[in-house]
Scaffold this active site. Structure first.
Site, PDB file in Angstrom:
ATOM      1  N   ASP A   1      -7.110   4.174  -4.453  1.00  0.00           N
ATOM      2  CA  ASP A   1      -7.764   4.036  -3.148  1.00  0.00           C
ATOM      3  C   ASP A   1      -8.387   5.406  -2.891  1.00  0.00           C
ATOM      4  OD1 ASP A   1      -7.867   2.025  -0.694  1.00  0.00           O
ATOM      5  OD2 ASP A   1      -7.482   3.961   0.205  1.00  0.00           O
TER       6      ASP A   1
ATOM      7  N   LYS B   1       0.870  -1.185   0.000  1.00  0.00           N
ATOM      8  CA  LYS B   1       0.000   0.000   0.000  1.00  0.00           C
ATOM      9  C   LYS B   1       0.896   1.220   0.000  1.00  0.00           C
ATOM     10  CE  LYS B   1      -4.458   0.964   0.274  1.00  0.00           C
ATOM     11  NZ  LYS B   1      -5.607   0.122  -0.121  1.00  0.00           N
TER      12      LYS B   1
HETATM   13  P1  NDP Z   1     -13.046   7.588  -2.808  1.00  0.00           P
HETATM   14  O1  NDP Z   1     -11.988   8.596  -2.617  1.00  0.00           O
HETATM   15  O2  NDP Z   1     -13.594   7.356  -4.152  1.00  0.00           O
HETATM   16  O3  NDP Z   1     -14.272   7.892  -1.839  1.00  0.00           O
HETATM   17  C1  NDP Z   1     -14.092   7.971  -0.468  1.00  0.00           C
HETATM   18  C2  NDP Z   1     -15.414   8.327   0.174  1.00  0.00           C
HETATM   19  O4  NDP Z   1     -15.300   8.199   1.572  1.00  0.00           O
HETATM   20  C3  NDP Z   1     -15.815   9.761  -0.079  1.00  0.00           C
HETATM   21  O5  NDP Z   1     -17.214   9.860  -0.063  1.00  0.00           O
HETATM   22  C4  NDP Z   1     -15.187  10.479   1.102  1.00  0.00           C
HETATM   23  O6  NDP Z   1     -15.791  11.720   1.438  1.00  0.00           O
HETATM   24  C5  NDP Z   1     -15.432   9.481   2.203  1.00  0.00           C
HETATM   25  N1  NDP Z   1     -14.415   9.656   3.219  1.00  0.00           N
HETATM   26  C6  NDP Z   1     -13.077   9.605   3.062  1.00  0.00           C
HETATM   27  N2  NDP Z   1     -12.449   9.870   4.205  1.00  0.00           N
HETATM   28  C7  NDP Z   1     -13.414  10.090   5.113  1.00  0.00           C
HETATM   29  C8  NDP Z   1     -13.407  10.381   6.482  1.00  0.00           C
HETATM   30  N3  NDP Z   1     -12.241  10.531   7.152  1.00  0.00           N
HETATM   31  N4  NDP Z   1     -14.609  10.521   7.103  1.00  0.00           N
HETATM   32  C9  NDP Z   1     -15.770  10.379   6.418  1.00  0.00           C
HETATM   33  N5  NDP Z   1     -15.834  10.096   5.111  1.00  0.00           N
HETATM   34  C10 NDP Z   1     -14.679   9.945   4.474  1.00  0.00           C
HETATM   35  O7  NDP Z   1     -12.440   6.239  -2.192  1.00  0.00           O
HETATM   36  P2  NDP Z   1     -12.938   4.739  -2.421  1.00  0.00           P
HETATM   37  O8  NDP Z   1     -14.403   4.680  -2.609  1.00  0.00           O
HETATM   38  O9  NDP Z   1     -12.059   4.137  -3.423  1.00  0.00           O
HETATM   39  O10 NDP Z   1     -12.542   4.083  -1.016  1.00  0.00           O
HETATM   40  C11 NDP Z   1     -13.454   3.987   0.065  1.00  0.00           C
HETATM   41  C12 NDP Z   1     -12.996   2.898   1.023  1.00  0.00           C
HETATM   42  O11 NDP Z   1     -12.942   1.650   0.325  1.00  0.00           O
HETATM   43  C13 NDP Z   1     -11.601   3.082   1.619  1.00  0.00           C
HETATM   44  O12 NDP Z   1     -11.580   2.522   2.908  1.00  0.00           O
HETATM   45  C14 NDP Z   1     -10.719   2.244   0.703  1.00  0.00           C
HETATM   46  O13 NDP Z   1      -9.529   1.841   1.348  1.00  0.00           O
HETATM   47  C15 NDP Z   1     -11.652   1.070   0.464  1.00  0.00           C
HETATM   48  N6  NDP Z   1     -11.380   0.246  -0.714  1.00  0.00           N
HETATM   49  C16 NDP Z   1     -11.267   0.798  -1.954  1.00  0.00           C
HETATM   50  C17 NDP Z   1     -11.046  -0.005  -3.046  1.00  0.00           C
HETATM   51  C18 NDP Z   1     -10.999   0.530  -4.432  1.00  0.00           C
HETATM   52  O14 NDP Z   1     -10.868  -0.274  -5.353  1.00  0.00           O
HETATM   53  N7  NDP Z   1     -11.107   1.826  -4.662  1.00  0.00           N
HETATM   54  C19 NDP Z   1     -10.847  -1.454  -2.893  1.00  0.00           C
HETATM   55  C20 NDP Z   1     -11.069  -1.947  -1.547  1.00  0.00           C
HETATM   56  C21 NDP Z   1     -11.299  -1.097  -0.515  1.00  0.00           C
HETATM   57  P3  NDP Z   1     -15.009  13.082   1.101  1.00  0.00           P
HETATM   58  O15 NDP Z   1     -15.128  13.234  -0.380  1.00  0.00           O
HETATM   59  O16 NDP Z   1     -15.722  14.123   1.888  1.00  0.00           O
HETATM   60  O17 NDP Z   1     -13.588  12.891   1.549  1.00  0.00           O
HETATM   61  O1  2IT Z   2      -7.863  -1.672  -0.652  1.00  0.00           O
HETATM   62  C1  2IT Z   2      -7.816  -2.178  -1.782  1.00  0.00           C
HETATM   63  O2  2IT Z   2      -7.928  -3.395  -1.964  1.00  0.00           O
HETATM   64  C2  2IT Z   2      -7.620  -1.280  -2.922  1.00  0.00           C
HETATM   65  N1  2IT Z   2      -7.567  -0.071  -2.736  1.00  0.00           N
HETATM   66  C3  2IT Z   2      -7.467  -1.843  -4.307  1.00  0.00           C
HETATM   67  C4  2IT Z   2      -6.041  -2.273  -4.540  1.00  0.00           C
HETATM   68  C5  2IT Z   2      -5.718  -2.686  -5.948  1.00  0.00           C
HETATM   69  O3  2IT Z   2      -4.532  -2.983  -6.164  1.00  0.00           O
HETATM   70  O4  2IT Z   2      -6.584  -2.738  -6.818  1.00  0.00           O
END
Ligand code: NDP
Ligand code: 2IT
Length: 452
Positions: free
Chosen positions: A165, A125
């Protein structure tokens, strides 16, 4: 003191200021006692003390110049945690809260998640404390280029393959890929989540959210239930939340909440496809706030975050299924109790570690179906693995083919976690099942490869 307790004490002693990392480590270690009893050879080979130590951590300066000509300095990181079963793989997070503790927790979880996918990917990461919010495209591009000017020498298609992420989506991946290619002078699958025109995979943008709902569907179905007619609360409104919502709608559920770091919207009429499309445009193109949803759709009510509360009112909405998809520790013990008092059936983590240990304890005690993120959000990285395969083959699979493979992978992860828990007398405990199933493959590989 047991071996896992000893190792945990040493983790805390070495890095006392890394609470998120401690939380993630303990969550895995506390599952391992019965496995170590059955496999004393893992103890002899120091598997547990080695698995909690990153193989390599890189930290670097990321200087960049804003549109007004001011110089800024951010911190860049890459944690190459465990490469026993494949090249390091995991996302990059750009968020002001990023530090070594957050990235070590994420990289540690990634080891077991990637193992569960069945694909050959190690755990890694990275990211930066850069905040993309309010920055122009040019500023984001200059930051991404500066970030890659250091990171490029540490990564590669067979070495370490970053992805997105929080705060890193298609735009950022594009800028970073461009700079990597320029520096390395090679066109290779060094990042995933790429655009479709230059080596990306269909379904990768959708994969984490879709996979989450496929996993929750399997969990519900094992109890004779389904998403049809279910009320569903979702937190976040980013990549994971958006496509989780889309798949819930596909399966006949009703999505009633979305949020961002400012607050949440509750729409008792349901966030239907047209409204979701509006949210996607708001978040992905206009980069707006979720509060604007309530201005646009009068059926909805917006509640701003209140830091004085000991709970998040989003989780007091009466639902059958809750999908936390925003960030770590966003759902605490009080929230879990509120969900339980509304008779929630299932909670599946879309984010990484969104439920605090107290919340998880409540769900397990109350027999709520609970899916830990390392199992239920693995669809994103799994589809990244499929993007790597397509890049190696130099061909592209169709949308249907990738979606089918994603679905099969999620069905398998569910089965593996369920059966592993059952084998150890912990039927229904997906936390235990996922930890142990993920760990076993890593431990076997580390054992075979000697003390490295
Ligand atoms: P994005 O940046 O697309 O979206 C994040 C969302 O979460 C936004 O709505 C954001 O609001 C909100 N958010 C972020 N930080 C905070 C906080 N401190 N408090 C409240 N809301 C918050 O990210 P993703 O959708 O990609 O990721 C979301 C989660 O999923 C994370 O935990 C990530 O690690 C996990 N994840 C992502 C994957 C991926 O493929 N993208 C894969 C597996 C897990 P705001 O815009 O106001 O910051
Ligand atoms: O938390 C996660 O699994 C991710 N943000 C996706 C990682 C990836 O390599 O696609």
């Amino acid at each position: 003191m047991s071996i896992v307790e000893k190792v945990f004490q040493s983790v805390k002693r070495r890095d006392p200021d890394q609470p998120e990392f401690h939380q993630a480590v303990w969550e895995v270690l506390e599952s391992l006692e019965p496995v170590l009893e059955a496999h004393p050879e893992y103890i002899d080979a120091g598997i547990v003390s080695r698995i909690v130590e990153p193989e390599r951590m890189i930290q670097f300066r990321v200087p960049w110049v804003d549109d007004e000509g001011n110089t800024h300095v951010n911190r860049g990181f890459r944690i190459q945690f465990n490469g026993a079963i494949g090249p390091y793989k995991g996302g990059l997070r750009f968020h002001p809260s990023v530090n070594a503790s957050i990235l070590k927790f994420l990289a540690f979880e990634q080891i077991f998640k990637n193992s569960l996918t069945g694909l050959p990917m190690g755990g890694g990461k990275g990211g930066s404390d850069f905040d993309p919010k309010g920055k122009s495209d040019q500023e984001v591009m200059r930051f991404c280029q500066s970030f890659m000017m250091e990171l490029w020498r540490h990564i590669g298609a067979n070495c370490d393959v970053p992805a997105g992420d929080i705060g890193v989506g298609g735009r950022e991946i594009g800028y970073m890929f461009g700079m990597y290619k320029k520096l390395q002078n090679e066109f290779e699958g060094v990042l995933t989540g790429k655009g479709m025109s230059y080596g990306g995979s269909l379904i990768r943008p959708e994969a984490t959210g879709y996979g989450l709902v496929y996993f929750a569907r399997e969990m519900l179905s094992a109890k004779g239930k389904s998403f049809e007619g279910a009320n569903v609360s979702i937190s976040g409104s980013g990549n994971v939340a958006q496509f989780a919502a889309e798949k819930v709608l596909d399966l006949g559920g009703k999505v009633v909440t979305l949020s961002d770091s400012g607050g949440f919207v509750y729409d008792p009429d349901g966030i239907d496809r047209a409204k979701l499309e509006w949210v996607m445009d708001l978040k992905n193109n206009r980069r707006g706030r979720i509060s604007e949803y309530a201005d646009q759709f009068p059926s909805a009510q917006y509640t701003a975050v209140d830091r004085n509360l000991d709970h998040n009112p989003l989780w007091s909405v009466n639902v059958d299924v809750a999908l936390p998809c925003a960030t770590q520790n966003e759902l605490n013990g009080a929230d879990a109790a509120n969900l339980v008092s509304n008779s929630v059936t299932a909670v599946a983590e879309g984010a990484n570690m969104p439920c605090t240990p107290e919340a998880v304890e409540v769900f397990l005690k109350e027999k709520v179906l609970f899916a830990p993120g390392k199992a239920s959000n693995a669809g994103g990285v799994a589809t990244s693995g499929l993007e790597m395969s397509q890049n190696s083959l130099r061909l592209n699979w169709t949308r249907e083919e990738v979606d089918q493979r994603l679905n099969d992978i999620m069905v398998n992860i569910h089965k593996n976690a369920y059966e592993t828990a059952k084998k150890y007398g912990r039927e229904g405990d997906y936390v235990f099942g996922a930890n142990v199933a993920g760990f076993l493959k890593i431990a076997e590989s580390m054992l075979a490869q000697g003390v490295v």
